[in-house]
Design an enzyme around this catalytic site. Structure first.
Site, PDB file in Angstrom:
ATOM      1  N   ALA A 117       0.791  -1.231  -0.026  1.00  0.00           N
ATOM      2  CA  ALA A 117      -0.115   0.025   0.061  1.00  0.00           C
ATOM      3  C   ALA A 117       0.925   1.173  -0.095  1.00  0.00           C
ATOM      4  O   ALA A 117       1.589   1.543   0.998  1.00  0.00           O
ATOM      5  CB  ALA A 117      -0.795  -0.172   1.176  1.00  0.00           C
ATOM      6  N   GLY A 124       0.212   9.455  -5.748  1.00  0.00           N
ATOM      7  CA  GLY A 124       0.192   8.299  -6.620  1.00  0.00           C
ATOM      8  C   GLY A 124       1.581   8.084  -7.552  1.00  0.00           C
ATOM      9  O   GLY A 124       2.330   7.525  -6.667  1.00  0.00           O
ATOM     10  N   THR A 153      -4.222  -3.542  -4.255  1.00  0.00           N
ATOM     11  CA  THR A 153      -4.369  -4.890  -5.003  1.00  0.00           C
ATOM     12  C   THR A 153      -4.107  -6.081  -4.032  1.00  0.00           C
ATOM     13  O   THR A 153      -3.393  -5.813  -3.147  1.00  0.00           O
ATOM     14  CB  THR A 153      -3.462  -5.059  -6.165  1.00  0.00           C
ATOM     15  OG1 THR A 153      -3.446  -4.079  -7.151  1.00  0.00           O
ATOM     16  CG2 THR A 153      -3.812  -6.557  -6.769  1.00  0.00           C
ATOM     17  N   MET A 243      11.914  -5.824 -10.793  1.00  0.00           N
ATOM     18  CA  MET A 243      11.476  -7.246 -11.228  1.00  0.00           C
ATOM     19  C   MET A 243       9.943  -6.948 -11.232  1.00  0.00           C
ATOM     20  O   MET A 243       9.455  -7.858 -12.241  1.00  0.00           O
ATOM     21  CB  MET A 243      11.823  -8.524 -10.405  1.00  0.00           C
ATOM     22  CG  MET A 243      13.363  -9.011 -10.820  1.00  0.00           C
ATOM     23  SD  MET A 243      13.500  -9.058 -12.245  1.00  0.00           S
ATOM     24  CE  MET A 243      12.567 -10.462 -12.938  1.00  0.00           C
ATOM     25  N   GLU A 368       2.034   0.392 -10.690  1.00  0.00           N
ATOM     26  CA  GLU A 368       3.397   0.257 -10.390  1.00  0.00           C
ATOM     27  C   GLU A 368       4.142   1.431 -11.438  1.00  0.00           C
ATOM     28  O   GLU A 368       5.036   1.285 -12.065  1.00  0.00           O
ATOM     29  CB  GLU A 368       3.971  -1.057 -10.744  1.00  0.00           C
ATOM     30  CG  GLU A 368       3.410  -2.074  -9.798  1.00  0.00           C
ATOM     31  CD  GLU A 368       4.128  -3.170  -9.838  1.00  0.00           C
ATOM     32  OE1 GLU A 368       5.223  -3.135  -9.886  1.00  0.00           O
ATOM     33  OE2 GLU A 368       3.555  -4.200  -9.243  1.00  0.00           O
TER      34      GLU A 368
HETATM   35  C1  LIG Z   1      -6.417  -1.292 -10.349  1.00  0.00           C
HETATM   36  C2  LIG Z   1      -5.420  -0.848  -9.733  1.00  0.00           C
HETATM   37  C3  LIG Z   1      -4.633  -1.174  -8.641  1.00  0.00           C
HETATM   38  C4  LIG Z   1      -3.656  -0.750  -8.078  1.00  0.00           C
HETATM   39  N1  LIG Z   1      -2.861  -1.413  -7.060  1.00  0.00           N
HETATM   40  C5  LIG Z   1      -2.081  -0.703  -6.377  1.00  0.00           C
HETATM   41  C6  LIG Z   1      -1.334  -1.232  -5.212  1.00  0.00           C
HETATM   42  O1  LIG Z   1      -1.494  -2.635  -5.021  1.00  0.00           O
HETATM   43  N2  LIG Z   1      -0.637  -0.432  -4.402  1.00  0.00           N
HETATM   44  C7  LIG Z   1      -0.547   0.678  -4.583  1.00  0.00           C
HETATM   45  O2  LIG Z   1       0.055   1.380  -3.880  1.00  0.00           O
HETATM   46  N3  LIG Z   1      -1.172   1.431  -5.501  1.00  0.00           N
HETATM   47  C8  LIG Z   1      -1.795   0.776  -6.304  1.00  0.00           C
HETATM   48  N4  LIG Z   1      -2.638   1.351  -7.608  1.00  0.00           N
HETATM   49  C9  LIG Z   1      -2.288   2.794  -7.644  1.00  0.00           C
HETATM   50  C10 LIG Z   1      -1.438   3.102  -8.961  1.00  0.00           C
HETATM   51  O3  LIG Z   1      -0.139   2.619  -8.802  1.00  0.00           O
HETATM   52  C11 LIG Z   1      -1.765   4.702  -9.196  1.00  0.00           C
HETATM   53  O4  LIG Z   1      -2.930   4.759  -9.612  1.00  0.00           O
HETATM   54  C12 LIG Z   1      -0.550   5.200 -10.280  1.00  0.00           C
HETATM   55  O5  LIG Z   1       0.566   5.021  -9.741  1.00  0.00           O
HETATM   56  C13 LIG Z   1      -1.040   6.433 -10.599  1.00  0.00           C
HETATM   57  O6  LIG Z   1      -1.295   7.228  -9.556  1.00  0.00           O
HETATM   58  P1  LIG Z   1      -2.647   8.434  -9.439  1.00  0.00           P
HETATM   59  O7  LIG Z   1      -3.714   7.477  -9.829  1.00  0.00           O
HETATM   60  O8  LIG Z   1      -2.514   9.007  -8.076  1.00  0.00           O
HETATM   61  O9  LIG Z   1      -2.416   9.357 -10.550  1.00  0.00           O
HETATM   62  P2  LIG Z   1      -1.436  10.631 -10.532  1.00  0.00           P
HETATM   63  O10 LIG Z   1      -0.194  10.547  -9.792  1.00  0.00           O
HETATM   64  O11 LIG Z   1      -2.532  11.749  -9.962  1.00  0.00           O
HETATM   65  O12 LIG Z   1      -1.535  11.024 -12.190  1.00  0.00           O
HETATM   66  C14 LIG Z   1      -2.592  11.379 -12.729  1.00  0.00           C
HETATM   67  C15 LIG Z   1      -2.075  11.539 -14.339  1.00  0.00           C
HETATM   68  O13 LIG Z   1      -0.944  12.447 -14.424  1.00  0.00           O
HETATM   69  C16 LIG Z   1       0.341  11.898 -14.859  1.00  0.00           C
HETATM   70  N5  LIG Z   1       1.372  12.457 -14.234  1.00  0.00           N
HETATM   71  C17 LIG Z   1       1.881  12.468 -12.933  1.00  0.00           C
HETATM   72  N6  LIG Z   1       2.935  12.970 -12.753  1.00  0.00           N
HETATM   73  C18 LIG Z   1       3.510  13.260 -14.009  1.00  0.00           C
HETATM   74  C19 LIG Z   1       4.920  13.718 -14.377  1.00  0.00           C
HETATM   75  N7  LIG Z   1       5.629  14.223 -13.499  1.00  0.00           N
HETATM   76  N8  LIG Z   1       4.899  13.873 -15.778  1.00  0.00           N
HETATM   77  C20 LIG Z   1       4.070  13.458 -16.694  1.00  0.00           C
HETATM   78  N9  LIG Z   1       2.760  12.891 -16.218  1.00  0.00           N
HETATM   79  C21 LIG Z   1       2.493  12.878 -14.938  1.00  0.00           C
HETATM   80  C22 LIG Z   1       0.083  10.329 -14.669  1.00  0.00           C
HETATM   81  O14 LIG Z   1       0.913   9.630 -15.691  1.00  0.00           O
HETATM   82  C23 LIG Z   1      -1.411  10.144 -14.828  1.00  0.00           C
HETATM   83  O15 LIG Z   1      -1.596   9.979 -16.074  1.00  0.00           O
HETATM   84  C24 LIG Z   1      -3.561   0.644  -8.177  1.00  0.00           C
HETATM   85  C25 LIG Z   1      -4.453   1.227  -9.231  1.00  0.00           C
HETATM   86  C26 LIG Z   1      -5.283   0.641  -9.947  1.00  0.00           C
HETATM   87  C27 LIG Z   1      -6.165   1.249 -11.052  1.00  0.00           C
END
Ligand SMILES: Cc1cc2nc3c(=O)[nH]c(=O)nc-3n(C[C@H](O)[C@H](O)[C@H](O)COP(=O)(O)OP(=O)(O)OC[C@H]3O[C@@H](n4cnc5c(N)ncnc54)[C@H](O)[C@@H]3O)c2cc1C
Length: 391
Positions: A117, A124, A153, A243, A368
Site C-alpha cells: 500500500a 500516486g 491490490t 522485477m 506500478e
Molecule cells: C486496479 C489498480 C490497482 C492498483 N494497485 C495498487 C497497489 O497494489 N498498491 C498501490 O500502492 N497502488 C496501487 N494502484 C495505484 C496506482 O499505482 C496509481 O493509480 C498510479 O501510480 C497513478 O497514480 P494516481 O492514480 O494518483 O495518478 P496521478 O499521480 O494523480 O497522475 C494522474 C496522471 O498524471 C500523470 N502524471 C503524474 N505525474 C506526472 C509527471 N511528473 N509527468 C508526466 N505525467 C505525470 C500520470 O501519468 C497520470 O496519467 C492501483 C491502481 C489501480 C487502478
C-alpha cells in the site's frame, strides 16, 4: 552472450503452464461478471489435473530463471488475468519483503500473502508525497500509524500489507519507511472494495489506519534512521519494481497474446492465409494489420526478456524495467484494440473474451507507475538527469 533459447524441459514446463491456463480460462467470464465473488483458493479442476512436468526449483546460479519466470507469467495470464487453478501465494508486498526484509522478517512473514500500500488520495505517481504517518512510542516500543491507502491490490484477500508511511514529513523521501501490518491488528480496517473496468477477479481495496499500533520490529528492513543521502529504505523498496515492472508487462502481454491467438483462429476460419513471406502490399488488409500487431507483440516481449535476463545476470536493469512497462503499456492496448478492429462485432460481443481482454490489459499502463512516469525514468537514465532536474 544473451541467449533466450529454452531447454526441452523449459518448453515442457511452459506447455504445462498453458494447459493449466486454459482450464482457468473457463472461469474467466464468470468472475468478470460477478465482481467481488472471488475465485476459490482451488478451482474444481485442481484435484484431477496432473502437471505434465514437475517444476524445477529456481537455482540462483541459473541466470535463465528470471527469463523463464517472465515466460511463465505470460503463459498464466494468457489463460486469465486473475483466475488460477491454485491461488498464488504472494502479492507485491511479498516482493518488497524479499527485496528489503531482514532474515527474521523473511522467515516470519514469507508464508503470508502481502499486499503493498503506497497510493493515497493525495499521492500516486510521486510516492515521496506519502502522508500516512508512523510515530514511534518509545515507552511501549510500538509504531503508531495513521492514514488512508487507496487502490490496494489484494487488499481484501491478503493476510497482511506492507504499508508505506513517513516517520518525518520534513525529510521527504528519506523519511519514508515501510511497515508490515497483519490483518486483524486493531486500528487497521478494509473500508472499501473498488468496482473496476477490468481485472475484476482481482480485488482492489481502500485501507484505513487509525492509531494502529504495531511492534517496533515490524519496520521492514529494521533501519529506523532518516538518512538525507541515499534514502536507504525508500531506495531499497523502490528496487522491488525492477522485477515487478517486467512482471506487470508480462501479464499484459499474456493477455495480448491470447487476443492475437483468438484473432488468428478467426481469420484462418474465415479463409485468410497469414502469409509472412508475402509483400505487404499484396496482403488483405486484415492480415497486414494482424502481422503488424504480432510484430508489436514480439518487440514488447523482447524488452521483457532482456530486463529479466539482466536481472539474472545481476546487472542493473532499472531503465530496462521501465522500458518494458512503457512499451507493453501501449502495445497491449494497441494489440487488443487492433484485434477488435479486425474482428468487428465479434470483438465486442460478450460471447467471446476479446472485449474482456481489452478491459483487462488497460491496467498495464497504470499501476506500478504510469506510462508517463516510466518515460520520465527512461529519459533520466538516457540523458543522465537527476530526479530534481527532470520531473
Ligand atoms: C486496479 C489498480 C490497482 C492498483 N494497485 C495498487 C497497489 O497494489 N498498491 C498501490 O500502492 N497502488 C496501487 N494502484 C495505484 C496506482 O499505482 C496509481 O493509480 C498510479 O501510480 C497513478 O497514480 P494516481 O492514480 O494518483 O495518478 P496521478 O499521480 O494523480 O497522475 C494522474 C496522471 O498524471 C500523470 N502524471 C503524474 N505525474 C506526472 C509527471 N511528473 N509527468 C508526466 N505525467 C505525470 C500520470 O501519468 C497520470 O496519467 C492501483 C491502481 C489501480 C487502478
Amino acid at each position: 552472450m544473451i541467449d533466450f533459447n529454452l531447454s526441452e524441459n523449459d518448453e515442457k514446463i511452459l506447455a504445462g503452464v498453458r494447459e493449466e491456463a486454459l482450464l482457468c480460462r473457463k472461469y474467466a467470464r464468470h468472475y468478470d461478471e460477478n465482481e467481488h465473488e472471488f475465485p476459490p483458493d482451488e478451482l474444481p479442476e485442481a484435484s484431477s489435473w496432473k502437471p505434465s512436468v514437475k517444476r524445477g526449483e529456481p537455482s540462483p546460479e541459473d541466470s535463465s530463471m528470471p527469463v523463464m519466470s517472465m515466460l511463465g507469467i505470460m503463459g498464466r495470464h494468457w489463460g486469465d488475468y486473475s483466475v488460477r487453478l491454485r491461488q498464488d501465494r504472494g502479492g507485491l508486498g511479498n516482493a518488497a519483503l524479499s527485496a528489503s526484509g531482514t532474515p527474521e522478517q523473511k522467515t516470519r512473514w514469507g508464508g503470508e500473502v502481502l499486499a503493498m500500500a503506497i497510493t493515497e488520495p493525495g499521492c500516486g505517481s510521486d510516492p515521496s508525497r506519502v502522508q500516512t504517518s508512523a510515530v514511534l512510542d518509545e515507552e511501549t516500543d510500538e509504531w503508531i500509524l495513521n492514514g488512508e491507502k487507496i487502490f490496494v491490490t489484494t487488499g481484501c484477500r491478503s493476510t497482511g500489507v506492507v504499508v508505506w508511511a513517513t516517520v518525518d514529513k520534513t525529510a521527504g523521501r528519506a523519511g519514508i519507511k515501510s511497515f508490515l501490518i497483519m490483518k486483524g491488528t486493531p486500528g487497521f480496517e478494509v473500508v472499501h472494495k473498488e468496482k473496476k473496468l477490468g481485472i475484476r477477479a482481482d480485488d482492489t481495496a481502500t485501507l484505513v489506519l487509525r492509531d494502529c499500533r504495531i511492534p517496533r520490529d515490524q519496520l521492514l528492513g529494521g533501519d529506523e534512521t532518516v538518512k538525507q543521502k541515499g534514502s536507504g529504505g525508500f531506495r531499497g523498496v523502490m528496487k522491488t519494481f525492477n522485477m515487478t515492472r517486467p512482471a506487470v508487462a508480462a501479464m499484459g502481454l499474456g493477455i495480448a497474446e491470447a487476443a492475437l491467438d483468438f484473432t488468428r483462429e478467426q481469420l484462418e476460419e474465415a479463409g485468410f492465409e497469414i502469409d509472412y513471406a508475402a509483400a505487404t502490399a499484396s496482403l488483405p488488409a486484415p492480415v497486414a494489420k494482424f502481422i503488424e500487431l504480432e510484430a508489436l507483440f514480439e518487440a514488447s516481449k523482447l524488452t521483457v526478456l532482456r530486463a529479466a535476463w539482466l536481472a539474472g545476470e545481476a546487472r542493473p536493469n532499472n531503465m530496462e524495467s521501465s522500458v518494458t512497462k512503457a512499451h507493453a503499456g501501449t502495445a497491449v492496448r494497441r494489440i487488443t484494440q487492433g484485434c477488435i478492429d479486425i474482428l468487428g462485432p465479434m470483438g465486442i460481443s460478450r460471447e467471446h473474451l476479446l472485449e474482456k481482454w481489452l478491459r483487462d490489459c488497460r491496467i498495464t499502463d497504470i499501476y506500478e507507475g504510469t506510462g508517463q512516469i516510466q518515460r520520465l525514468i527512461i529519459a533520466r537514465g538516457l540523458l543522465d538527469y537527476t530526479r530534481a532536474e527532470l520531473k
